[in-house]
Design a protein around this motif. Structure first.
Motif, PDB file in Angstrom:
ATOM      1  N   GLY A 179     -31.061  14.779   5.174  1.00  0.00           N
ATOM      2  CA  GLY A 179     -29.673  14.529   5.809  1.00  0.00           C
ATOM      3  C   GLY A 179     -29.037  13.024   5.435  1.00  0.00           C
ATOM      4  N   PRO A 180     -28.373  12.446   5.351  1.00  0.00           N
ATOM      5  CA  PRO A 180     -27.540  10.779   5.126  1.00  0.00           C
ATOM      6  C   PRO A 180     -28.003   9.981   5.685  1.00  0.00           C
ATOM      7  N   VAL A 181     -28.672   9.039   4.993  1.00  0.00           N
ATOM      8  CA  VAL A 181     -29.379   7.187   5.251  1.00  0.00           C
ATOM      9  C   VAL A 181     -29.043   6.781   6.968  1.00  0.00           C
ATOM     10  N   SER A 182     -27.940   6.810   6.764  1.00  0.00           N
ATOM     11  CA  SER A 182     -26.805   6.074   7.589  1.00  0.00           C
ATOM     12  C   SER A 182     -26.969   6.931   9.239  1.00  0.00           C
ATOM     13  N   ALA A 183     -27.122   8.322   9.048  1.00  0.00           N
ATOM     14  CA  ALA A 183     -27.142   9.051   9.956  1.00  0.00           C
ATOM     15  C   ALA A 183     -28.133   8.831  10.858  1.00  0.00           C
ATOM     16  N   LEU A 184     -29.780   7.797  10.266  1.00  0.00           N
ATOM     17  CA  LEU A 184     -30.830   8.312  10.173  1.00  0.00           C
ATOM     18  C   LEU A 184     -30.907   6.601  10.842  1.00  0.00           C
ATOM     19  N   LEU A 185     -30.223   5.837  10.380  1.00  0.00           N
ATOM     20  CA  LEU A 185     -31.029   4.665  11.041  1.00  0.00           C
ATOM     21  C   LEU A 185     -29.480   3.751  11.959  1.00  0.00           C
TER      22      LEU A 185
ATOM     23  N   GLN B 221     -29.106   4.187  14.490  1.00  0.00           N
ATOM     24  CA  GLN B 221     -29.747   4.604  15.732  1.00  0.00           C
ATOM     25  C   GLN B 221     -30.406   3.552  16.205  1.00  0.00           C
ATOM     26  N   ARG B 222     -30.916   3.730  14.646  1.00  0.00           N
ATOM     27  CA  ARG B 222     -32.304   3.120  14.801  1.00  0.00           C
ATOM     28  C   ARG B 222     -32.437   0.900  15.274  1.00  0.00           C
ATOM     29  N   LEU B 223     -30.982   0.994  14.292  1.00  0.00           N
ATOM     30  CA  LEU B 223     -30.915  -0.050  13.668  1.00  0.00           C
ATOM     31  C   LEU B 223     -30.053  -1.122  15.103  1.00  0.00           C
ATOM     32  N   VAL B 224     -30.038  -0.198  15.606  1.00  0.00           N
ATOM     33  CA  VAL B 224     -29.270  -0.745  17.299  1.00  0.00           C
ATOM     34  C   VAL B 224     -30.235  -1.169  18.206  1.00  0.00           C
TER      35      VAL B 224
ATOM     36  N   TYR C 168     -42.051   1.802  18.496  1.00  0.00           N
ATOM     37  CA  TYR C 168     -40.442   1.826  19.370  1.00  0.00           C
ATOM     38  C   TYR C 168     -39.685   2.780  18.041  1.00  0.00           C
ATOM     39  N   PRO C 169     -38.776   3.354  18.786  1.00  0.00           N
ATOM     40  CA  PRO C 169     -37.964   3.867  17.847  1.00  0.00           C
ATOM     41  C   PRO C 169     -37.151   3.225  16.795  1.00  0.00           C
ATOM     42  N   GLY C 170     -37.065   2.093  16.127  1.00  0.00           N
ATOM     43  CA  GLY C 170     -36.427   1.730  14.990  1.00  0.00           C
ATOM     44  C   GLY C 170     -36.693   1.551  14.114  1.00  0.00           C
ATOM     45  N   MET C 171     -35.885   0.772  13.617  1.00  0.00           N
ATOM     46  CA  MET C 171     -35.822   0.394  11.895  1.00  0.00           C
ATOM     47  C   MET C 171     -36.664   0.537  11.290  1.00  0.00           C
ATOM     48  N   GLY C 172     -38.325  -0.465  11.302  1.00  0.00           N
ATOM     49  CA  GLY C 172     -38.863  -0.551  10.730  1.00  0.00           C
ATOM     50  C   GLY C 172     -40.036   0.701  11.148  1.00  0.00           C
ATOM     51  N   GLN C 173     -39.900   1.419  12.372  1.00  0.00           N
ATOM     52  CA  GLN C 173     -40.623   3.009  12.384  1.00  0.00           C
ATOM     53  C   GLN C 173     -40.636   3.212  10.633  1.00  0.00           C
ATOM     54  N   ALA C 174     -38.127   3.562  11.239  1.00  0.00           N
ATOM     55  CA  ALA C 174     -38.091   4.236   9.697  1.00  0.00           C
ATOM     56  C   ALA C 174     -38.832   4.046   8.214  1.00  0.00           C
ATOM     57  N   LEU C 175     -38.466   2.818   8.193  1.00  0.00           N
ATOM     58  CA  LEU C 175     -39.615   1.722   6.744  1.00  0.00           C
ATOM     59  C   LEU C 175     -40.625   2.626   6.878  1.00  0.00           C
ATOM     60  N   ILE C 176     -41.446   2.751   7.707  1.00  0.00           N
ATOM     61  CA  ILE C 176     -42.604   3.003   7.516  1.00  0.00           C
ATOM     62  C   ILE C 176     -42.836   4.575   7.117  1.00  0.00           C
TER      63      ILE C 176
END
Lengths: 314, 316
Positions: B85-91, B93-96, B264-272
């Motif tokens: 999917g698009p990265v923006s959809a993935l990120l 909620q996680r950014l917030v 924790y479901p955030g950006m860092g988790q997404a990055l890893i």
């Protein structure tokens, strides 16, 4: 460009500019020209911080280097050998998630961390000091260009930068060392540049220039000896952060790769069983904690020692 | 003064642009073929060519850079090769979630650091002062995960079992709806940054307490409490603001480890995850966002510094 801009992007993470406050307390002490200064090691040792820092660091370093040969002897199993069923209370500290001896892996797991951290710190110091001194000494456009490049590199946090490098190059040992070292470099360069600017207008530099000494000679013979103080403080700090960064990357599963025995990786492997078999996590955590606290205390003691040559009374 | 601020603003934009070039160039070095990775088993030469055309991968790198850069401004971060999917959809909620965690950590750590710094300065030279100094030196040395695991051992698993060790929000539920799960990540991050604030606060406070105007206030009989709150503190806080900003910017990187540790479901988790899956577009996007947070926080600190500096104020 304004200086405030440079200050703003120190981007140093913990340990940034506040370190400079530490030496302030002895600022009143004046070096007497007639007496020879006390050697720096004795000045570090004279402080309780320095003593504890040296002892803590030494304990872990000895453990890290004596551990690998001792591991099979003391525990009867090599760090990657199967010993018993996973997460059992086997032997002294039990077994890990693949049934390997935690004690053995713990003993063997510190060497790479220490070696990588020291290597990364060395790269960071050498590259950073070279660019920092060059920028300060050359001045003008070269200085401006180098320092703006610095700002750019400082805008990406160290761990994120490391991850970017690992995505592109894979997680090999040399990638870890190089990327942690190179992310230290701009931070070291800042310190080296500031320290160099302090001595650059001294008369002995002018005199050396008047005698038409080659630039390299001036840098190595006249400037380097006068900036070793701030740089040695920086070395201690950078070592602390290198250890933290490399251990963190291994903990995230992006640093050392299985089946290597490594403290950060051990924590990652065993943390699911923290409540039933905690030793596989607690031992390496403890070792990393003692090591980083030791190097940080040491850095602080060096900072005080280089700020003044008279700290015997502390 | 306005020119100074404007100059800082322009510099920040230039830095971000340069960072974007660095990040983009880094991923150009990457071996492998994203279209092939997305298509997996279904990769035929025609499909790869079609997907390449769709993702503009057939264009030269410089053109792609400008497409990518343009996309950043409208929130289009490209496609994630692992999720499809698009990265923006993935990120989004996680950014917030990450920003909430960072803000909570800031809210806890700033008063904590300032409080202990002042306490330490007021008891200068006593045992309390050296206790604060030692503890802050030790805490400052520890990597995030060491503090986090110590807290988990102490409060969630082995010693006391009062707090959840990991975040377990059902999908779609924001993590802050379950406040007990926010406590440990917040304390971990707060303990990472507070020592630096405390040390800086102590140092500047000692300087200020030594100054003429504090002595003057004391000599004319102003109550000690008022001396500290009205005469000393406002002068001491200025330099600390810079350190606070640097520490908050540091959180942008430190949050990665804390999120991984507490799931924790955030950006860092997404990055890893993205690094593990070699999901280039996500890594690019997260690095860029983190760098932006970093630069903006630093910019704000500088502007506050410029605005609060009376010397600069009068120059305009």
């Amino acid at each position: 460009m304004s200086d405030s801009a440079a200050v703003a992007l120190t981007g140093d993470g913990p340990g940034g500019p506040d370190r400079s406050d530490a030496p302030g307390e002895e600022a009143g002490a004046v070096k007497e020209s007639a007496s020879r200064p006390v050697p720096i090691l004795r000045r570090v040792w004279a402080q309780s911080e320095g003593r504890i820092g040296i002892v803590l660091t030494a304990v872990i370093v000895v453990l890290a280097f004596a551990g690998p040969p001792l591991a099979p002897v003391l525990t009867g199993h090599g760090p990657t050998e199967f010993a018993a069923r996973p997460f059992q209370s086997w032997g002294l500290f039990g077994t890990d998630e693949l049934g390997r001896s935690v004690a053995s892996r713990f003993l063997a797991g510190g060497t790479l961390l220490v070696v990588y951290a020291v290597a990364a710190t060395a790269i960071g110091l050498i590259v950073g000091a070279a660019f920092g001194m060059l920028a300060a000494y050359a001045g003008g456009i070269l200085d401006a260009i180098l320092m703006r490049c610095n700002d750019v590199l400082l805008a990406v946090p160290q761990l994120v930068f490391a991850m970017l490098a690992i995505v592109v190059l894979g997680s090999h040992g040399w990638v870890l060392i190089a990327v942690i070292g190179l992310t230290h470099a701009p931070r070291v360069a800042r310190v080296a540049r500031a320290a160099t600017l302090n001595v650059i207008n001294e008369d002995y530099i002018r005199a050396a220039e008047m005698y038409a000494m080659p630039r390299s000679h001036i840098i190595f013979r006249e400037i380097v000896p006068n900036v070793t103080g701030p740089l040695s403080v920086e070395a201690g700090l950078r070592l602390t952060y290198s250890i933290g960064a490399i251990a963190s990357l291994s903990f995230l599963g992006l640093g050392m790769q299985p089946p290597t025995a490594d403290w950060g990786l051990m924590i990652n492997e065993n943390r699911i069983a923290l409540s039933i078999q905690p030793w596989g996590v607690l031992l390496p955590v403890l070792a990393i904690a003692v090591l980083t606290i030791g190097t940080n205390l040491l850095a602080d003691a060096i900072a005080r020692a280089t700020a003044s040559t008279n700290v015997e009374g502390l | 003064m306005r020119r100074l601020i404007l100059r800082r603003l322009v510099l920040s934009v230039v830095i971000l642009l340069a960072v974007s070039v660095v990040i983009f160039c880094a991923t150009l070095l990457l071996p492998g073929d994203p279209a092939r990775a997305i298509l997996g088993q279904q990769a035929t030469p025609e499909r790869i060519a079609a997907l390449n055309a769709e993702m503009d991968l057939d264009k030269p790198a410089i053109v792609r850079y400008f497409y990518w850069l343009g996309g950043l401004f409208v929130g289009d971060f490209g496609y994630s090769t692992s999720s499809g999917g698009p990265v923006s959809a993935l990120l989004s909620q996680r950014l917030v979630s990450s920003l909430v965690l960072m803000c909570l950590a800031a809210i806890v750590s700033v008063p904590l650091g300032i409080g202990f710094g002042i306490y330490s300065a007021l008891h200068h030279g006593t045992r309390r002062d050296s206790a604060v100094t030692w503890v802050s030196l030790a805490l400052a040395a520890l990597p995030e995960f060491v503090i986090g695991i110590a807290l988990v051992t102490l409060l969630a698993t082995s010693v006391f079992q009062v707090l959840p060790a990991v975040t377990m929000a059902p999908p779609g539920v924001a993590p802050w709806r379950l406040p007990s799960q926010m406590i440990l990540p917040t304390i971990t991050l707060a303990l990472v940054v507070a020592p630096y604030i405390a040390r800086m606060m102590r140092a500047t406070m000692l300087d200020v307490l030594d100054s003429g105007y504090v002595e003057m206030a004391r000599l004319k009989g102003v109550p000690e409490r008022r001396v500290i709150l009205r005469h000393a503190l406002p002068h001491a806080v200025g330099p600390v603001a810079q350190v606070i900003a640097i520490q908050l910017a540091w959180l942008a990187g430190g949050v990665v480890v804390a999120e991984f540790l507490f799931r924790y479901p955030g950006m860092g988790q997404a990055l890893i995850d993205a690094v593990n899956f070699r999901d280039v577009q996500v890594v690019q996007a997260v690095s860029m966002i983190v760098a932006a947070v970093y630069v903006v926080v630093n910019l704000l600190a500088d502007i506050v510094g410029i605005l609060s500096n009376p010397k600069l104020r009068s120059q305009s």
